[in-house]
Design a protein around this motif. Structure first.
Motif, PDB file in Angstrom:
ATOM      1  N   GLY A 204       0.803  -1.216   0.000  1.00 54.13           N
ATOM      2  CA  GLY A 204       0.000   0.000   0.000  1.00 54.13           C
ATOM      3  C   GLY A 204       0.834   1.264   0.000  1.00 54.13           C
ATOM      4  N   ALA A 205       1.982   1.254   0.710  1.00 56.71           N
ATOM      5  CA  ALA A 205       2.842   2.435   0.770  1.00 56.71           C
ATOM      6  C   ALA A 205       3.562   2.693  -0.551  1.00 56.71           C
ATOM      7  CB  ALA A 205       3.861   2.288   1.890  1.00 56.71           C
ATOM      8  N   LEU A 206       3.655   1.685  -1.405  1.00 57.11           N
ATOM      9  CA  LEU A 206       4.352   1.822  -2.687  1.00 57.11           C
ATOM     10  C   LEU A 206       3.453   1.411  -3.849  1.00 57.11           C
ATOM     11  CD1 LEU A 206       7.764   0.269  -1.583  1.00 57.11           C
ATOM     12  CD2 LEU A 206       7.236   2.699  -1.828  1.00 57.11           C
ATOM     13  N   ALA A 207       2.182   1.675  -3.715  1.00 54.58           N
ATOM     14  CA  ALA A 207       1.225   1.277  -4.750  1.00 54.58           C
ATOM     15  C   ALA A 207       1.465   2.050  -6.040  1.00 54.58           C
ATOM     16  CB  ALA A 207      -0.199   1.522  -4.255  1.00 54.58           C
TER      17      ALA A 207
ATOM     18  N   TYR B 199      16.155  14.831  -2.221  1.00 55.89           N
ATOM     19  CA  TYR B 199      16.256  14.402  -3.616  1.00 55.89           C
ATOM     20  C   TYR B 199      15.442  13.131  -3.831  1.00 55.89           C
ATOM     21  CZ  TYR B 199      19.869  17.659  -5.020  1.00 55.89           C
ATOM     22  OH  TYR B 199      20.544  18.797  -5.357  1.00 55.89           O
ATOM     23  N   THR B 200      14.684  13.102  -4.914  1.00 50.91           N
ATOM     24  CA  THR B 200      13.915  11.914  -5.291  1.00 50.91           C
ATOM     25  C   THR B 200      14.141  11.630  -6.770  1.00 50.91           C
ATOM     26  OG1 THR B 200      11.934  13.179  -5.850  1.00 50.91           O
ATOM     27  CG2 THR B 200      12.100  12.370  -3.582  1.00 50.91           C
TER      28      THR B 200
ATOM     29  N   ALA C 287       5.978  13.211  -4.639  1.00 54.07           N
ATOM     30  CA  ALA C 287       4.815  13.609  -3.840  1.00 54.07           C
ATOM     31  C   ALA C 287       4.865  12.994  -2.442  1.00 54.07           C
ATOM     32  CB  ALA C 287       3.520  13.222  -4.543  1.00 54.07           C
ATOM     33  N   LYS C 288       5.276  11.744  -2.320  1.00 53.27           N
ATOM     34  CA  LYS C 288       5.363  11.102  -1.008  1.00 53.27           C
ATOM     35  C   LYS C 288       6.470  11.729  -0.164  1.00 53.27           C
ATOM     36  CE  LYS C 288       3.275   6.793  -2.511  1.00 53.27           C
ATOM     37  NZ  LYS C 288       3.453   5.371  -2.820  1.00 53.27           N
TER      38      LYS C 288
END
Length: 178
Positions: free
Chosen positions: A21-24, A125-126, A153-154
């Motif tokens: 769910g956290a990485l859907a 950084y992402t 966004a996360k």
């Protein structure tokens, strides 16, 4: 299915693929499947575990229990944490934003070649390919924070929540994102 125990929230798409769910997956990312459903049979690719960011021994749960508080001061303005793209910035933009924002999330395909930095302003950084690609501590400039597998966004949400809960120094933020 009983094999879903201890896996945290799960998302099952119409094609039968199962995601954490956290990485859907989102409209921009495909996600990384944990398993699949075929008829009545569920098959997982990995042993059960929670994402480290929400695991029982995570920095957030052990050091910052105020993140889960139900009591929020509604009169405190929300922190401002914009997302900027490494290719579309200027030094003037960063200097102008430094007094207006509480942090930045930088989307960078190659963070090691980036030079976006600011004294005292948290910069996370992402990767534009997150959660399929991670940004690690060795990938970011000195003083910056690696967003790991978090999408821009996360990472923005996590930095905003951290700042709203008084976690503002760079070293503590690095622990939150670890």
């Amino acid at each position: 299915d009983t094999t879903a125990a201890s896996r945290g929230p799960l998302v099952v798409k119409k094609d039968g693929l199962i995601y954490a769910g956290a990485l859907a997956p989102s409209t921009k990312t495909a996600g990384v499947p944990l398993g699949f459903v075929s008829g009545d049979k569920v098959t997982f690719f990995y042993e059960p575990s929670l994402p480290s960011i929400i695991a029982e021994n995570s920095t957030i749960r052990t050091n910052y229990t105020n993140f889960t508080s139900l009591y929020v001061d509604s009169y405190v303005p929300a922190p401002v944490v914009p997302i900027i793209y490494d290719a579309d910035y200027s030094e003037t933009l960063i200097q102008g934003l430094a007094t207006q924002v509480q942090g930045l999330v930088v989307v960078s395909a190659n963070a090691t070649s980036s030079s976006i930095s600011s004294d005292g302003l948290p910069i996370v950084y992402t990767s534009p390919d997150a959660p399929l690609a991670a940004i690690t501590e060795k990938d970011v400039p000195a003083g910056a924070i690696a967003g790991g597998y978090l999408t821009p966004a996360k990472a923005q949400v996590l930095l905003t929540v951290a700042y709203a809960n008084g976690v503002t120094d760079i070293e503590s933020l690095k622990q939150v994102f670890a």
